[in-house]
Design a protein around this motif. Structure first.
Motif, PDB file in Angstrom:
ATOM      1  N   VAL A   1     -29.176  17.061 -19.966  1.00  0.00           N
ATOM      2  CA  VAL A   1     -29.596  18.127 -20.878  1.00  0.00           C
ATOM      3  C   VAL A   1     -31.011  17.863 -21.386  1.00  0.00           C
ATOM      4  N   ARG A   2     -31.276  16.613 -21.793  1.00  0.00           N
ATOM      5  CA  ARG A   2     -32.618  16.279 -22.283  1.00  0.00           C
ATOM      6  C   ARG A   2     -33.674  16.515 -21.215  1.00  0.00           C
ATOM      7  N   ASP A   3     -33.403  16.026 -19.997  1.00  0.00           N
ATOM      8  CA  ASP A   3     -34.387  16.155 -18.927  1.00  0.00           C
ATOM      9  C   ASP A   3     -34.585  17.614 -18.527  1.00  0.00           C
ATOM     10  N   LEU A   4     -33.508  18.381 -18.523  1.00  0.00           N
ATOM     11  CA  LEU A   4     -33.620  19.794 -18.181  1.00  0.00           C
ATOM     12  C   LEU A   4     -34.417  20.547 -19.234  1.00  0.00           C
ATOM     13  N   MET A   5     -34.206  20.221 -20.493  1.00  0.00           N
ATOM     14  CA  MET A   5     -34.933  20.917 -21.553  1.00  0.00           C
ATOM     15  C   MET A   5     -36.396  20.514 -21.574  1.00  0.00           C
ATOM     16  N   ASP A   6     -36.690  19.264 -21.226  1.00  0.00           N
ATOM     17  CA  ASP A   6     -38.091  18.874 -21.073  1.00  0.00           C
ATOM     18  C   ASP A   6     -38.745  19.671 -19.946  1.00  0.00           C
ATOM     19  N   MET A   7     -37.987  19.917 -18.887  1.00  0.00           N
ATOM     20  CA  MET A   7     -38.477  20.717 -17.781  1.00  0.00           C
ATOM     21  C   MET A   7     -38.731  22.158 -18.237  1.00  0.00           C
ATOM     22  N   MET A   8     -37.815  22.665 -19.054  1.00  0.00           N
ATOM     23  CA  MET A   8     -37.922  24.056 -19.498  1.00  0.00           C
ATOM     24  C   MET A   8     -39.122  24.296 -20.403  1.00  0.00           C
ATOM     25  N   LYS A   9     -39.573  23.266 -21.083  1.00  0.00           N
ATOM     26  CA  LYS A   9     -40.754  23.426 -21.938  1.00  0.00           C
ATOM     27  C   LYS A   9     -41.985  23.800 -21.121  1.00  0.00           C
ATOM     28  N   GLU A  10     -41.946  23.552 -19.817  1.00  0.00           N
ATOM     29  CA  GLU A  10     -43.057  23.899 -18.935  1.00  0.00           C
ATOM     30  C   GLU A  10     -42.787  25.155 -18.122  1.00  0.00           C
ATOM     31  N   MET A  11     -41.688  25.848 -18.420  1.00  0.00           N
ATOM     32  CA  MET A  11     -41.405  27.120 -17.749  1.00  0.00           C
ATOM     33  C   MET A  11     -42.074  28.254 -18.527  1.00  0.00           C
ATOM     34  N   GLU A  12     -43.108  28.814 -17.967  1.00  0.00           N
ATOM     35  CA  GLU A  12     -43.882  29.832 -18.664  1.00  0.00           C
ATOM     36  C   GLU A  12     -43.104  31.137 -18.838  1.00  0.00           C
TER      37      GLU A  12
ATOM     38  N   TYR B   1     -34.148  21.349 -29.998  1.00  0.00           N
ATOM     39  CA  TYR B   1     -35.076  22.157 -29.190  1.00  0.00           C
ATOM     40  C   TYR B   1     -35.032  23.645 -29.542  1.00  0.00           C
ATOM     41  N   LYS B   2     -34.114  24.051 -30.407  1.00  0.00           N
ATOM     42  CA  LYS B   2     -33.883  25.477 -30.589  1.00  0.00           C
ATOM     43  C   LYS B   2     -35.049  26.214 -31.245  1.00  0.00           C
ATOM     44  N   GLN B   3     -35.958  25.482 -31.854  1.00  0.00           N
ATOM     45  CA  GLN B   3     -37.122  26.134 -32.451  1.00  0.00           C
ATOM     46  C   GLN B   3     -38.206  26.438 -31.425  1.00  0.00           C
ATOM     47  N   VAL B   4     -38.138  25.783 -30.279  1.00  0.00           N
ATOM     48  CA  VAL B   4     -39.203  25.966 -29.277  1.00  0.00           C
ATOM     49  C   VAL B   4     -38.695  26.588 -27.983  1.00  0.00           C
ATOM     50  N   LEU B   5     -37.373  26.674 -27.804  1.00  0.00           N
ATOM     51  CA  LEU B   5     -36.806  27.229 -26.580  1.00  0.00           C
ATOM     52  C   LEU B   5     -35.736  28.268 -26.915  1.00  0.00           C
ATOM     53  N   PRO B   6     -35.591  29.299 -26.083  1.00  0.00           N
ATOM     54  CA  PRO B   6     -34.562  30.326 -26.302  1.00  0.00           C
ATOM     55  C   PRO B   6     -33.197  29.825 -25.805  1.00  0.00           C
ATOM     56  N   VAL B   7     -32.400  29.246 -26.691  1.00  0.00           N
ATOM     57  CA  VAL B   7     -31.174  28.552 -26.279  1.00  0.00           C
ATOM     58  C   VAL B   7     -29.931  29.199 -26.877  1.00  0.00           C
TER      59      VAL B   7
ATOM     60  N   LEU C   1     -39.636  31.495 -19.051  1.00  0.00           N
ATOM     61  CA  LEU C   1     -38.250  31.302 -19.466  1.00  0.00           C
ATOM     62  C   LEU C   1     -37.851  32.325 -20.528  1.00  0.00           C
ATOM     63  N   ARG C   2     -36.731  33.006 -20.255  1.00  0.00           N
ATOM     64  CA  ARG C   2     -36.228  34.009 -21.190  1.00  0.00           C
ATOM     65  C   ARG C   2     -34.947  33.562 -21.893  1.00  0.00           C
ATOM     66  N   ALA C   3     -34.161  32.686 -21.245  1.00  0.00           N
ATOM     67  CA  ALA C   3     -32.908  32.260 -21.874  1.00  0.00           C
ATOM     68  C   ALA C   3     -32.378  30.999 -21.200  1.00  0.00           C
ATOM     69  N   PHE C   4     -31.779  30.140 -22.027  1.00  0.00           N
ATOM     70  CA  PHE C   4     -31.064  28.954 -21.543  1.00  0.00           C
ATOM     71  C   PHE C   4     -29.685  28.943 -22.179  1.00  0.00           C
ATOM     72  N   VAL C   5     -28.638  28.867 -21.337  1.00  0.00           N
ATOM     73  CA  VAL C   5     -27.265  28.825 -21.834  1.00  0.00           C
ATOM     74  C   VAL C   5     -26.636  27.495 -21.437  1.00  0.00           C
ATOM     75  N   TYR C   6     -26.137  26.786 -22.435  1.00  0.00           N
ATOM     76  CA  TYR C   6     -25.460  25.508 -22.199  1.00  0.00           C
ATOM     77  C   TYR C   6     -23.961  25.710 -22.367  1.00  0.00           C
ATOM     78  N   VAL C   7     -23.200  25.330 -21.344  1.00  0.00           N
ATOM     79  CA  VAL C   7     -21.751  25.472 -21.391  1.00  0.00           C
ATOM     80  C   VAL C   7     -21.161  24.184 -21.970  1.00  0.00           C
ATOM     81  N   SER C   8     -20.690  24.264 -23.207  1.00  0.00           N
ATOM     82  CA  SER C   8     -20.089  23.116 -23.888  1.00  0.00           C
ATOM     83  C   SER C   8     -18.572  23.278 -23.871  1.00  0.00           C
TER      84      SER C   8
END
Length: 299
Positions: A132-143, A218-224, A145-152
Motif C-alpha cells: 500500500v505504501r509503495d503503491l501510494m508513493d507511485m500514485m503521487k506521481e500519477m498526473e 495520504y488522504k489530504q494529497v490523494l483521492p482515496v 489520477l482520479r480515484a484510488f480504492v483500497y479493499v479492506s
C-alpha cells in the motif's frame, strides 16, 4: 449511461488482485458494463510453473466470464498484463511497468492481499502494508489520477463494539512497523508478535488496520476511498447467480453441511452472520471510485 458508467468512460484502470475471487468479478463487471474504458492493466504474479499468459488465460476460463464473452468476444483487447508481486518492494514491478502506470493510469483499485489468518507477521506486513505504501508513493506521481480504492475488511478493527465509516487509531505508526520488520530476525519477531498484535486476533486484520492508517496519512494529497466488506460469499445475481470459485470460510461450512460431512456446529444462534454477496461488494467498489471524484468536486 449511468453516472458511474460515465465516470469510467475513457479511464485507464490499474487493478491488483486480478486473479483472486473479487478481482475476477471486478474485471468482468467493468468490461461488461463500462465498454468505453480506455485500458485495463492487471498485476499478475509470475509463478515458476505457469507463464503470465497461462495465468491470464486461467482467469478468463472461469464461468463468470461467459456472459461477457457472449456480449463481446474482443473484450480482452483492452486488458494488459503487468508483472508484479505485492509481497515485494514496489509491488515487484519493473521501472518500465511503474512508468506506464504513472503515465497512463487514472483509476487504481488495490484488491490484492494475503488473507490467511495464520501467516507470520512479516509476510502479512510486507504484502498488506508495504504494498500500500509503495503503491501510494507511485500514485503521487500519477498526473491523471482520479480515484484510488483500497479493499479492506469490515473486521480491520474487530475488537471494537461498533464500527463506523471513519478512521480508527492503531498503536503503531505504519513506517515504524515496516522498519521493525526489516531489521528484526524471524525468531525474535515470533516472540514479540502477540505484543504487537495487542487486541487484534490475527495478522490479517491487524495489517489491514495498519494499512488503513497508512491511507489516512495520504488522504489530504490523494483521492482515496476505503471499502470494508464483511465476509464475502457467492454472488447473488451478477454475472451469474451463486457463482464462487473457492470453498473458504463460511462457504466451506455450508458445503460441508449440504454434503452431510458436517453434522454438528458450535454456533451462537443469536449472533447475525456478517456476510455479503460478492456482486454487492464489486458494485460498492466501483461506486466508491465514482464517489471519490464527486466528493472532491464538492469541496
Amino acid at each position: 449511461m449511468s453516472p458511474i458508467q460515465d465516470f469510467y468512460s475513457q479511464q485507464t484502470i490499474f487493478l491488483t488482485g486480478a486473479s483472486g475471487f473479487l478481482g475476477k468479478l471486478i474485471i468482468e463487471k467493468i468490461l461488461r458494463t463500462c465498454p468505453d474504458i480506455q485500458k485495463f492493466y492487471i498485476l499478475l504474479r509470475p509463478k515458476h510453473d505457469r507463464a503470465l499468459e497461462q495465468r491470464f488465460n486461467d482467469i478468463f476460463s472461469n464461468s463468470c466470464f461467459e456472459p461477457l464473452k457472449a456480449e463481446n468476444k474482443d473484450f480482452a483487447k483492452k486488458i494488459h498484463i503487468l508483472s508484479g508481486d505485492c509481497s515485494q518492494p514496489m509491488l515487484g514491478m519493473s521501472p518500465e511497468a511503474q512508468a506506464i502506470v504513472k503515465r497512463e493510469v487514472t483509476c487504481v483499485i488495490h484488491a490484492a492481499a494475503n488473507v490467511r489468518f495464520d501467516v507470520d507477521l512479516k509476510t502479512a506486513v510486507f504484502t498488506n502494508v508495504r504494498s500500500v505504501r509503495d503503491l501510494m508513493d507511485m500514485m503521487k506521481e500519477m498526473e491523471n489520477l482520479r480515484a484510488f480504492v483500497y479493499v479492506s475488511t469490515a473486521f480491520s478493527h474487530c475488537h471494537r463494539d461498533k464500527i463506523d465509516e471513519v478512521f480508527y487509531d492503531v498503536d503503531v505508526k505504519p513506517e515504524k512497523l515496516l522498519q521493525i520488520m526489516e531489521v528484526m530476525d524471524d525468531r525474535t519477531l515470533e516472540v514479540v508478535t502477540p505484543h504487537l498484535l495487542g487486541e487484534w486476533p490475527n495478522t490479517y486484520v491487524y495489517t489491514k488496520a495498519v494499512a488503513e492508517e497508512l491511507i489516512r496519512s495520504y488522504k489530504q494529497v490523494l483521492p482515496v476511498a476505503i471499502v470494508r466488506p464483511a465476509v464475502v460469499i457467492s454472488t447473488c445475481d451478477d454475472p451469474l447467480p451463486g457463482w464462487i470459485n473457492n470453498f473458504q470460510g463460511v462457504v466451506g461450512v455450508v458445503v460441508g453441511v449440504c454434503l452431510g460431512v458436517l453434522r454438528t456446529l458450535h454456533l451462537n444462534k443469536n449472533l447475525p452472520a456478517r456476510v455479503v454477496p460478492a456482486d454487492y461488494v464489486v458494485n460498492n467498489i466501483l461506486a466508491a471510485a465514482w464517489n471519490v471524484e464527486q466528493t472532491k468536486n464538492k469541496e
